[in-house]
Design an enzyme around this catalytic site. Structure first.
Site, mmCIF file in Angstrom:
data_model
loop_
_atom_site.group_PDB
_atom_site.id
_atom_site.type_symbol
_atom_site.label_atom_id
_atom_site.label_comp_id
_atom_site.label_asym_id
_atom_site.label_seq_id
_atom_site.Cartn_x
_atom_site.Cartn_y
_atom_site.Cartn_z
ATOM 1 N N MET A 269 0.584 -1.076 -0.229
ATOM 2 C CA MET A 269 -0.088 -0.108 0.237
ATOM 3 C C MET A 269 1.043 1.659 0.275
ATOM 4 O O MET A 269 1.484 1.149 0.901
ATOM 5 C CB MET A 269 -1.008 0.057 1.631
ATOM 6 C CG MET A 269 -1.883 1.055 1.680
ATOM 7 S SD MET A 269 -3.319 1.161 0.229
ATOM 8 C CE MET A 269 -4.156 3.400 0.985
ATOM 9 N N GLY B 6 6.293 5.564 -0.675
ATOM 10 C CA GLY B 6 7.750 5.093 0.030
ATOM 11 C C GLY B 6 7.468 4.111 1.070
ATOM 12 O O GLY B 6 6.450 4.686 2.288
ATOM 13 N N ARG B 7 8.808 4.780 2.392
ATOM 14 C CA ARG B 7 8.196 4.121 3.564
ATOM 15 C C ARG B 7 8.518 5.119 4.864
ATOM 16 O O ARG B 7 7.597 5.204 5.875
ATOM 17 C CB ARG B 7 9.205 3.265 3.911
ATOM 18 C CG ARG B 7 7.193 1.547 3.210
ATOM 19 C CD ARG B 7 6.516 1.536 3.794
ATOM 20 N NE ARG B 7 5.639 0.880 4.004
ATOM 21 C CZ ARG B 7 4.808 0.945 3.144
ATOM 22 N NH1 ARG B 7 4.417 2.265 2.403
ATOM 23 N NH2 ARG B 7 3.585 0.126 2.354
ATOM 24 N N LEU B 8 8.844 6.630 4.307
ATOM 25 C CA LEU B 8 9.676 7.278 5.061
ATOM 26 C C LEU B 8 8.363 8.143 5.705
ATOM 27 O O LEU B 8 8.153 9.290 5.156
ATOM 28 C CB LEU B 8 10.222 8.066 4.351
ATOM 29 C CG LEU B 8 12.203 7.403 4.223
ATOM 30 C CD1 LEU B 8 13.346 8.065 3.344
ATOM 31 C CD2 LEU B 8 12.270 6.364 5.323
#
Ligand SMILES: Cc1cc2nc3c(=O)[nH]c(=O)nc-3n(C[C@H](O)[C@H](O)[C@H](O)COP(=O)(O)O)c2cc1C
Length: 205
Positions: A1, A183-185
Site C-alpha cells: 500500500m 515510499g516508507r519515509l
C-alpha cells in the site's frame, strides 16, 4: 500500500497544543466520512504487567485532556485502579493518519458523571445500570432478563447513574502525529511535555 493522500507534514503546520491538533484531525476524519472518527484503542496494564487493549469512544477533548466513559468495575476499570498509565491510538484509514497518546488517567468526579449520565439516551442509561462489564455471564437470556427487571424498576422515573459507571480523563504527556507518505519515509511528529508547554520533535519513521 502506498500512502499518497497527504502533503508533507511540517512542524510549522501544527498547533502548539497537541489536543487542538488532535481535534483538527478528528474533524478532518469526520469530514472524510469516517463513521466513528473519535474511536480510540485504549491500552491498560494489569497488576501482573499484562497489557490489554480495546476500543472506546472519545467523548470530550479539552485542554484538560481526553475523556471517555466506561464501567469502573470492568477489566479496564480494575487495571486503572491499580495503574493509571495508559496508551491510546487513533487510526483513520481514509486520511492515512495515526495519533498515539500516552499519559495517566484520573476518574471524573461523581457529580460530573451524574450530569453526563443524565444527558444520555434512556436505553444507554438502562444498559449501563444492567451491565457489570467484563464479568462472565452464563447466557444472553440472563442479561436480557436483568435488563427487563432494571427497565421495570425505573419505569416512570429517571434512571440514576450507578456508582460503577463514569468517566476518566487522560492527561497526556506525549502525543504523536503520524501521516503516511509515499515510499516508507512517513512523517512522525511527537509532542512531549516540557514544563508548562510542549516540545515537538520529528521521529524517524
Ligand atoms: C466502536 C466502539 C466503541 C466503543 N466504545 C466504548 C466506550 O466508550 N466505553 C466502553 O466502556 N466500551 C466501549 N466499547 C466496548 C469496548 O471495546 C470493550 O468491549 C468494553 O469496554 C470492555 O472492555 P474491558 O473488558 O477490557 O474493560 C466500544 C467498542 C467499539 C467497537
Amino acid at each position: 500500500m502506498q500512502y499518497t493522500r497527504n502533503p508533507p507534514l511540517e512542524v510549522d503546520q501544527l498547533s502548539p497544543d497537541p489536543l487542538l491538533q488532535l481535534e483538527a484531525w478528528i474533524g478532518a476524519a469526520r469530514d472524510a466520512g469516517m463513521i466513528e472518527p473519535a474511536a480510540m484503542t485504549l491500552a491498560t496494564v494489569d497488576a501482573g504487567g499484562q497489557p490489554s487493549a480495546r476500543v472506546v469512544l472519545l467523548k470530550a477533548l479539552s485542554a484538560d485532556g481526553l475523556t471517555f466513559y466506561t464501567c469502573y468495575e470492568s477489566r479496564k476499570g480494575r487495571d486503572l485502579a491499580g495503574n493509571s498509565q495508559v496508551a491510546a491510538t487513533f487510526w483513520w484509514d481514509r486520511l492515512e493518519r495515526q495519533v498515539r497518546v500516552e499519559g495517566r488517567v484520573e476518574p471524573l468526579p461523581r457529580s460530573h458523571n451524574q450530569s453526563y449520565f443524565a444527558s444520555r439516551p434512556r436505553e444507554s442509561r438502562l444498559g449501563a445500570i444492567t451491565s457489570r462489564q467484563s464479568r462472565v455471564v452464563a447466557t444472553r437470556a440472563e442479561l436480557d432478563a436483568r435488563l427487563q427487571a432494571v427497565t421495570e424498576l425505573w419505569q416512570g422515573r429517571a434512571p440514576e447513574c450507578p456508582d460503577h459507571w463514569g468517566g476518566y480523563r487522560i492527561r497526556p504527556h506525549c502525543v504523536e502525529f503520524w501521516q503516511g507518505r509515499s515510499g516508507r519515509l512517513h512523517d512522525r511528529l511527537r509532542y512531549r511535555r516540557a514544563g508548562d508547554g510542549w516540545v515537538i520533535e520529528r521521529l524517524e519513521p
